[in-house]
Enzyme design. Sequence first.
Site, PDB file in Angstrom:
ATOM      1  N   ASN A   1      -2.390   2.642   3.652  1.00 21.61           N
ATOM      2  CA  ASN A   1      -1.815   3.957   3.940  1.00 21.61           C
ATOM      3  C   ASN A   1      -2.653   5.065   3.323  1.00 21.61           C
ATOM      4  OD1 ASN A   1       0.435   3.246   5.485  1.00 21.61           O
ATOM      5  ND2 ASN A   1       1.588   2.675   3.661  1.00 21.61           N
TER       6      ASN A   1
ATOM      7  N   ASP B   1       6.952   0.951   1.917  1.00 18.73           N
ATOM      8  CA  ASP B   1       6.649  -0.030   0.854  1.00 18.73           C
ATOM      9  C   ASP B   1       7.538   0.273  -0.357  1.00 18.73           C
ATOM     10  OD1 ASP B   1       3.586  -1.125   1.601  1.00 18.73           O
ATOM     11  OD2 ASP B   1       3.986   0.904   2.252  1.00 18.73           O
TER      12      ASP B   1
ATOM     13  N   PHE C   1      -0.605  -1.044  12.571  1.00 16.04           N
ATOM     14  CA  PHE C   1      -1.497  -0.487  11.544  1.00 16.04           C
ATOM     15  C   PHE C   1      -1.999  -1.531  10.525  1.00 16.04           C
ATOM     16  CE2 PHE C   1      -2.154   1.537   7.376  1.00 16.04           C
ATOM     17  CZ  PHE C   1      -3.171   2.429   7.698  1.00 16.04           C
ATOM     18  N   ASN C   2      -1.100  -2.276   9.874  1.00 19.84           N
ATOM     19  CA  ASN C   2      -1.528  -3.185   8.792  1.00 19.84           C
ATOM     20  C   ASN C   2      -2.529  -4.225   9.292  1.00 19.84           C
ATOM     21  OD1 ASN C   2       0.088  -1.952   6.894  1.00 19.84           O
ATOM     22  ND2 ASN C   2       1.785  -3.397   7.134  1.00 19.84           N
TER      23      ASN C   2
ATOM     24  N   ASP D   1       0.847  -1.202   0.000  1.00 16.45           N
ATOM     25  CA  ASP D   1       0.000   0.000   0.000  1.00 16.45           C
ATOM     26  C   ASP D   1       0.881   1.250   0.000  1.00 16.45           C
ATOM     27  OD1 ASP D   1       1.009  -0.427   2.571  1.00 16.45           O
ATOM     28  OD2 ASP D   1      -0.780   0.343   3.578  1.00 16.45           O
TER      29      ASP D   1
ATOM     30  N   THR E   1       3.222  -6.020   2.271  1.00 12.93           N
ATOM     31  CA  THR E   1       3.685  -4.909   3.120  1.00 12.93           C
ATOM     32  C   THR E   1       2.545  -3.935   3.436  1.00 12.93           C
ATOM     33  OG1 THR E   1       4.456  -3.764   1.132  1.00 12.93           O
ATOM     34  CG2 THR E   1       6.079  -5.055   2.356  1.00 12.93           C
TER      35      THR E   1
ATOM     36  N   HIS F   1       9.917  -0.106   8.148  1.00 14.82           N
ATOM     37  CA  HIS F   1       9.230  -1.370   8.452  1.00 14.82           C
ATOM     38  C   HIS F   1       9.212  -2.360   7.270  1.00 14.82           C
ATOM     39  CE1 HIS F   1       7.419   0.650  11.970  1.00 14.82           C
ATOM     40  NE2 HIS F   1       7.114   1.650  11.161  1.00 14.82           N
ATOM     41  N   ASP F   2       8.656  -1.888   6.148  1.00 16.24           N
ATOM     42  CA  ASP F   2       8.342  -2.831   5.062  1.00 16.24           C
ATOM     43  C   ASP F   2       9.573  -3.451   4.413  1.00 16.24           C
ATOM     44  OD1 ASP F   2       5.658  -2.445   5.494  1.00 16.24           O
ATOM     45  OD2 ASP F   2       5.466  -0.880   3.973  1.00 16.24           O
TER      46      ASP F   2
HETATM   47  C1  BDR Z   1       3.096  -0.265   8.475  1.00 14.63           C
HETATM   48  O1  BDR Z   1       2.056   0.700   8.328  1.00 14.63           O
HETATM   49  C2  BDR Z   1       2.299   1.532   7.232  1.00 14.63           C
HETATM   50  O2  BDR Z   1       2.156   2.881   7.578  1.00 14.63           O
HETATM   51  C3  BDR Z   1       3.681   1.229   6.735  1.00 14.63           C
HETATM   52  O3  BDR Z   1       3.731   1.299   5.318  1.00 14.63           O
HETATM   53  C4  BDR Z   1       3.949  -0.169   7.238  1.00 14.63           C
HETATM   54  O4  BDR Z   1       3.533  -1.145   6.302  1.00 14.63           O
HETATM   55  C5  BDR Z   1       3.830   0.010   9.780  1.00 14.63           C
HETATM   56  O5  BDR Z   1       2.958  -0.111  10.859  1.00 14.63           O
HETATM   57 CA    CA Z   2       2.988  -0.580   4.006  1.00 15.90          CA
END
Ligand code: BDR
Ligand code: CA
Length: 314
Positions: free
Chosen positions: A40, A16, A165-166, A11, A124, A238-239
């Site tokens: 996102n 990502d 979040f994801n 996203d 991701t 993160h991703d």
């Molecule tokens: C995840 O949430 C999104 O904002 C980032 O792209 C990542 O995949 C981190 O919590």
């Molecule tokens: Ca992401």
Amino acid sequence: MKRIPVILDGDPGHDDAIAWVLANSRPELNILAVSTAAGNQTLAKTTYNAGRIMALIGLDVPLAAGRRKPLFGELIVAPSVHGVSGLDGPALPEPVRPLEDEDAVSFVSRVLEESPEPVALVSTGPLTNTAALLLLRPDLKNKIGHIYMMGGGITKGNWTPAAEFNILVDPEAADIVFRSGLPITMAGLDVTENALVYPEDIERIRCVGNEVSRVVAEWLTFFYGFHQRIGYAGAPVHDAVAVAALVRPDLFTFEAMHVEVELCGDYARGATVGDRLHILKQPPNVSCIMGLYRERFVDLLVEAVAFYGKEPRA
Ligand code: BDR
Ligand code: CA
């Protein structure tokens, strides 16, 4: 070299985008397709961003848009982190290759069907597309070799105190994936919050001196801006950890664990509850990445941008 077939689903999103810059730089990966998730930002925005990233890095493979909404409930977006476009910051080229007519779930099903060997999925964003695929085409499960995903956290959340979040965007999707029996490597917040790129690392990336390194440095600067305001010493990419775990597992430490997704609860919907102490006596369903060699991870990102042309500045 025998290459690993992969499908990237995300996203984008700054991290990502950096994950895809890394994936596209790796000779051992054969990227078959890219698909987009809503997360996102809205699906229209993440899909446009995906096309622009692919144009920047010369990734000429099919791009298909996924589902507009989580399996249940309404979409949550993250403009505070990624901006109104979902990828605010430097100007990017317009998409080159037209979007596939088919939606991502049908398109990816076809790619899996046609693949002579199992494919690794790198997710991701929210797991909506992957879960929809498993629900609609359970017969294709044996064509998915492994799922590398960024999401969750055994010891912490980021969007709520308990949830990342994801996973929070689509907990039911995550639950379906975690119960699928497929091999899953989870790049959760336990590791990704430590996958920090410091300001001096951003300058190292910028100094590689090609167009991709310049854009990646700008993405990191934007992404760090948000995180700096809330007390981080660097940008947590993160991703990129999900891709790095596939190509360089030696940079990480892993713990096999039984993980369940909280679907209800007043405070913990979307939490990934990991049974670190084996209290439930269930077999592990997830390999959780719990630690990393940060400096070597940064070296990997520098190496990735250098792939796009080595022109170090004087
Ligand atoms: C995840 O949430 C999104 O904002 C980032 O792209 C990542 O995949 C981190 O919590
Ligand atoms: Ca992401």
